[in-house]
Design a protein around this motif. Sequence first.
Motif, PDB file in Angstrom:
ATOM      1  N   LYS A 226       0.960   8.160   1.625  1.00  0.00           N
ATOM      2  CA  LYS A 226       2.432   8.264   0.708  1.00  0.00           C
ATOM      3  C   LYS A 226       3.349   6.956   0.589  1.00  0.00           C
ATOM      4  O   LYS A 226       3.223   6.177   1.729  1.00  0.00           O
ATOM      5  N   LEU A 227       3.501   6.253  -0.670  1.00  0.00           N
ATOM      6  CA  LEU A 227       4.269   5.717  -0.684  1.00  0.00           C
ATOM      7  C   LEU A 227       5.509   5.769   0.061  1.00  0.00           C
ATOM      8  O   LEU A 227       6.348   6.851  -0.485  1.00  0.00           O
ATOM      9  N   PRO A 228       6.241   4.302   0.407  1.00  0.00           N
ATOM     10  CA  PRO A 228       7.581   4.763   1.148  1.00  0.00           C
ATOM     11  C   PRO A 228       8.710   4.607   0.410  1.00  0.00           C
ATOM     12  O   PRO A 228       8.117   4.627  -0.391  1.00  0.00           O
ATOM     13  N   ASP A 229       9.357   5.620   0.552  1.00  0.00           N
ATOM     14  CA  ASP A 229      10.753   5.746  -0.073  1.00  0.00           C
ATOM     15  C   ASP A 229      11.300   4.790   0.133  1.00  0.00           C
ATOM     16  O   ASP A 229      11.279   4.089   1.421  1.00  0.00           O
ATOM     17  N   GLY A 230      12.118   4.646  -1.319  1.00  0.00           N
ATOM     18  CA  GLY A 230      13.264   3.555  -1.031  1.00  0.00           C
ATOM     19  C   GLY A 230      13.444   2.861  -2.670  1.00  0.00           C
ATOM     20  O   GLY A 230      13.861   3.729  -3.286  1.00  0.00           O
ATOM     21  N   GLU A 231      15.034   1.797  -2.350  1.00  0.00           N
ATOM     22  CA  GLU A 231      15.762   1.647  -3.886  1.00  0.00           C
ATOM     23  C   GLU A 231      14.550   0.923  -4.265  1.00  0.00           C
ATOM     24  O   GLU A 231      14.610   0.846  -5.426  1.00  0.00           O
ATOM     25  N   LYS A 232      13.575  -0.022  -4.248  1.00  0.00           N
ATOM     26  CA  LYS A 232      12.663  -0.096  -4.676  1.00  0.00           C
ATOM     27  C   LYS A 232      11.824   0.148  -4.583  1.00  0.00           C
ATOM     28  O   LYS A 232      11.197   0.817  -3.454  1.00  0.00           O
ATOM     29  N   ASP A 233      10.983   0.303  -5.969  1.00  0.00           N
ATOM     30  CA  ASP A 233       9.365   1.132  -5.497  1.00  0.00           C
ATOM     31  C   ASP A 233       8.257   0.295  -4.632  1.00  0.00           C
ATOM     32  O   ASP A 233       7.903  -0.837  -5.382  1.00  0.00           O
ATOM     33  N   SER A 234       7.725   0.319  -4.119  1.00  0.00           N
ATOM     34  CA  SER A 234       6.648  -0.138  -3.321  1.00  0.00           C
ATOM     35  C   SER A 234       5.376  -0.274  -4.260  1.00  0.00           C
ATOM     36  O   SER A 234       5.196   1.535  -4.832  1.00  0.00           O
ATOM     37  N   LEU A 235       4.247  -0.522  -3.864  1.00  0.00           N
ATOM     38  CA  LEU A 235       3.491  -0.919  -4.815  1.00  0.00           C
ATOM     39  C   LEU A 235       1.644  -0.172  -4.476  1.00  0.00           C
ATOM     40  O   LEU A 235       0.986   0.449  -5.218  1.00  0.00           O
ATOM     41  N   LEU A 236       2.055  -0.280  -3.213  1.00  0.00           N
ATOM     42  CA  LEU A 236       0.431  -0.234  -2.277  1.00  0.00           C
ATOM     43  C   LEU A 236       0.829   0.229  -1.049  1.00  0.00           C
ATOM     44  O   LEU A 236       1.439  -0.504  -0.160  1.00  0.00           O
TER      45      LEU A 236
ATOM     46  N   GLU B  89      10.536 -12.763   1.473  1.00  0.00           N
ATOM     47  CA  GLU B  89       9.642 -12.904   2.811  1.00  0.00           C
ATOM     48  C   GLU B  89       9.861 -11.774   3.117  1.00  0.00           C
ATOM     49  O   GLU B  89      11.105 -11.195   3.673  1.00  0.00           O
ATOM     50  N   GLY B  90       8.564 -11.221   3.680  1.00  0.00           N
ATOM     51  CA  GLY B  90       9.110  -9.778   5.166  1.00  0.00           C
ATOM     52  C   GLY B  90       8.449  -8.706   4.144  1.00  0.00           C
ATOM     53  O   GLY B  90       7.875  -7.748   4.697  1.00  0.00           O
ATOM     54  N   ASP B  91       8.435  -9.006   2.793  1.00  0.00           N
ATOM     55  CA  ASP B  91       7.309  -7.588   2.114  1.00  0.00           C
ATOM     56  C   ASP B  91       6.470  -6.923   2.661  1.00  0.00           C
ATOM     57  O   ASP B  91       5.451  -7.962   2.858  1.00  0.00           O
ATOM     58  N   SER B  92       5.921  -6.148   2.825  1.00  0.00           N
ATOM     59  CA  SER B  92       4.803  -5.508   3.514  1.00  0.00           C
ATOM     60  C   SER B  92       3.786  -4.056   2.710  1.00  0.00           C
ATOM     61  O   SER B  92       4.723  -3.311   1.714  1.00  0.00           O
ATOM     62  N   VAL B  93       2.760  -4.447   2.732  1.00  0.00           N
ATOM     63  CA  VAL B  93       2.306  -2.934   2.850  1.00  0.00           C
ATOM     64  C   VAL B  93       2.332  -1.986   3.845  1.00  0.00           C
ATOM     65  O   VAL B  93       1.766  -2.012   4.559  1.00  0.00           O
ATOM     66  N   SER B  94       2.576  -0.676   3.352  1.00  0.00           N
ATOM     67  CA  SER B  94       1.997   0.144   4.513  1.00  0.00           C
ATOM     68  C   SER B  94       1.011   0.548   4.680  1.00  0.00           C
ATOM     69  O   SER B  94       0.451   0.723   4.358  1.00  0.00           O
TER      70      SER B  94
ATOM     71  N   SER C 264       2.932  -2.253   9.136  1.00  0.00           N
ATOM     72  CA  SER C 264       3.313  -2.637   8.494  1.00  0.00           C
ATOM     73  C   SER C 264       2.471  -4.072   8.268  1.00  0.00           C
ATOM     74  O   SER C 264       2.348  -4.809   9.272  1.00  0.00           O
ATOM     75  N   VAL C 265       1.910  -4.115   7.146  1.00  0.00           N
ATOM     76  CA  VAL C 265       1.623  -5.919   6.885  1.00  0.00           C
ATOM     77  C   VAL C 265       1.681  -6.734   5.774  1.00  0.00           C
ATOM     78  O   VAL C 265       1.880  -5.690   5.002  1.00  0.00           O
TER      79      VAL C 265
END
Length: 449
Positions: free
Chosen positions: A133-143, A98-103, A14-15
């Motif tokens: 595939k967009l990562p699964d989680g409680e909140k939706d990843s966007l890219l 802070e720390g949110d990322s793109v797969s 992740s970046v």
Amino acid sequence: MAPTNKIKLIVLSSVSPPPGSVPATSLPLTFLDLPWLPFPPGQPLFFYHFPISTLQFTQTVLPNLRHSLSFTLQYFFPFAGKLVLPPEPNKPFIEYTEGDSVSLTVAESDGDFSYLSGDGQRKFEDLHCLVPKLPDGEKDSLLAIQITVFPGCGICFGFALRPVVADGRTFDNFLKMWASLTRKNGGEDLHCSASIHDRSVIHDPSGLESTFLKEWWKIKKSEEKELLHSTCSNFHDMVRTTFVLGRPEMEKIKKWILLHGSKHMLLSPYVLTCAYVWVCWMKTHWPIDEDSEKIHYFGFIAGGITRMNYPVPTSYVGNCVAFGRLGAIRKDLMAENGIVYAAKVIGNTIKKLDGNVLGGAKNWISEWKILLESELHVTITGSPKLKFYSLDFGWGRPEKIEVSIDEMRAISLCESRDVVGGIEIGLTLPKSKMDRFSSLFIKGLNNLF
């Protein structure tokens, strides 16, 4: 039929934007973002001729790509954020912490690069495995991004991008900044135009936000939300093909229309292409004498930056596009002069959007729902104006671009790589229908004059 393109995952990572470069931020969705909430991610592919081994790529190229992507994300931090869907009646928003990322995934393929990056029929499932595939989680990843290496041949950049976060213009700005930084080997002294995230640049004088929110919550609470997430379910029978209309072919179509229709019609390359492709699509799917009074729908996206009655910066990060939707009677589209009729109704709809881009906007979500519930529809994605083929990361321009391989009865358009002034047309169909479409497409041009 088994897939011929086998994928091996090499790196899962992740970046994030550089530490401390972006404060925690919450961005509300504007009324121009909200209509995109029910839609699935776009799935563009960019193929590059780049003969390199997987080991060489991961050791010498990937570090620079990661560094330049990180720097780019500080200007496009919503891409690394999450879509938050609070309980009704609250409005969804994009949250960055802070720390949110793109797969970012690196994979290796044993597939035939020339075949997959060509124009001819290719198995849909072989292309689909190049999309992350967009990562699964409680909140939706966007890219999410997947870079697939074809050792000794080339690489493919695959993306999954939720359209609620950005339109094609914003995505193009993101890609071009990333590519420019990569070419300069991650040099952060590159002059970067400041991206604008201020939602106040989008005005909502008609109160469309509340209308769209009500429509969204209706969809969210029902099983109907799955309608807009439909895609190819029978992968093994689906093929992807690219067709090209050049200026000579467009002139033939235009000459035919002027001979049999009004000389006051809007006949831009976009209109000519859409009209011709729609008629070929109709004849591929429907017998001429069956339910001739049925209404068929045609939907497309219209850029809003130049159509709003107030200035919107081109560097604005978010959506600024409008919806165009129209209906036409089957017998008129299937008639000898069906291209004339198709061009007329498409051109007239564009003229209306030019005059009032938000005219009828209160019905955008409800009308798209009607359109996508019906089998009698086709939609256009992409735009020849974006010039994706200029995207150079340092190893030349793309060998091939697929604007989005997601089926959804969509036809994608982009500028041609090799034909000046031409338009590439991409679509996914069952093989039998693709063979018929191809025959109609070629014969139709030969029979115009």
